[in-house]
Scaffold this motif. Structure first.
Motif, PDB file in Angstrom:
ATOM      1  N   ILE A 259      48.104  43.183  43.871  1.00 39.26           N
ATOM      2  CA  ILE A 259      47.808  41.989  43.089  1.00 39.26           C
ATOM      3  C   ILE A 259      46.357  41.618  43.343  1.00 39.26           C
ATOM      4  N   GLY A 260      45.648  41.286  42.275  1.00 42.27           N
ATOM      5  CA  GLY A 260      44.280  40.788  42.405  1.00 42.27           C
ATOM      6  C   GLY A 260      44.232  39.355  41.912  1.00 42.27           C
ATOM      7  N   ILE A 261      43.753  38.450  42.761  1.00 40.28           N
ATOM      8  CA  ILE A 261      43.597  37.047  42.384  1.00 40.28           C
ATOM      9  C   ILE A 261      42.155  36.659  42.676  1.00 40.28           C
TER      10      ILE A 261
ATOM     11  N   LYS B 173      45.193  38.396  29.807  1.00 43.52           N
ATOM     12  CA  LYS B 173      44.259  37.357  29.370  1.00 43.52           C
ATOM     13  C   LYS B 173      43.815  36.552  30.584  1.00 43.52           C
ATOM     14  N   PHE B 174      42.654  35.902  30.424  1.00 45.99           N
ATOM     15  CA  PHE B 174      42.215  34.972  31.449  1.00 45.99           C
ATOM     16  C   PHE B 174      43.198  33.810  31.497  1.00 45.99           C
ATOM     17  N   LEU B 175      43.414  33.261  32.676  1.00 46.88           N
ATOM     18  CA  LEU B 175      44.325  32.132  32.816  1.00 46.88           C
ATOM     19  C   LEU B 175      43.590  30.815  32.591  1.00 46.88           C
TER      20      LEU B 175
ATOM     21  N   PHE C 289      44.858  38.334  38.218  1.00 49.39           N
ATOM     22  CA  PHE C 289      44.767  36.937  37.800  1.00 49.39           C
ATOM     23  C   PHE C 289      43.338  36.438  37.978  1.00 49.39           C
ATOM     24  N   ILE C 290      42.737  35.989  36.869  1.00 47.63           N
ATOM     25  CA  ILE C 290      41.382  35.439  36.899  1.00 47.63           C
ATOM     26  C   ILE C 290      41.378  34.145  36.103  1.00 47.63           C
TER      27      ILE C 290
ATOM     28  N   SER D 236      34.522  41.082  35.837  1.00 47.92           N
ATOM     29  CA  SER D 236      35.932  41.157  35.448  1.00 47.92           C
ATOM     30  C   SER D 236      36.286  42.554  34.965  1.00 47.92           C
ATOM     31  N   LEU D 237      35.420  43.125  34.139  1.00 49.12           N
ATOM     32  CA  LEU D 237      35.653  44.483  33.643  1.00 49.12           C
ATOM     33  C   LEU D 237      35.626  45.506  34.779  1.00 49.12           C
TER      34      LEU D 237
END
Length: 98
Positions: free
Chosen positions: A6-8, A81-83, A32-33, A18-19
């Motif tokens: 998991i990435g947060i 998607k971005f949160l 999650f970003i 982000s890419l």
């Protein structure tokens, strides 16, 4: 036993970062970003070992949130998607399950 990753991201980052996170973290089960913490920017110089084609991809696709979401979805293999801030605050991750 297979470990799911998991990435947060809680810090302010660029669309290019982000890419790169998605590209280099293809084995992530979840990423999650928080969208409000992301700046539309290509803030990376061409790295050693990066082809001109890869760097061009990074610059082009970091120009908008929509392009980033489309590319990350393709890389990770699911709709991504971005949160929103509300969605980010509602995250409940039990690290003992991973």
């Amino acid at each position: 036993m297979y470990q799911q990753s998991i990435g947060i991201v809680t810090e302010r980052i660029s669309t290019a970062t982000s890419l790169l996170l998605a590209y280099h973290g293809r084995n992530l089960k979840w990423l999650f970003i928080r969208g409000n913490a992301v700046i539309i920017k290509t803030d990376w110089k061409q790295g050693p070992g990066w082809t001109d084609e890869f760097y061009s991809w990074l610059k082009i696709h970091s120009r908008s949130y929509e392009l980033v979401e489309k590319e990350v979805s393709q890389i990770l293999g699911y709709k991504w998607k971005f949160l929103t801030d509300k969605e980010f605050k509602m995250l409940k991750i039990n690290l003992h399950d991973y």
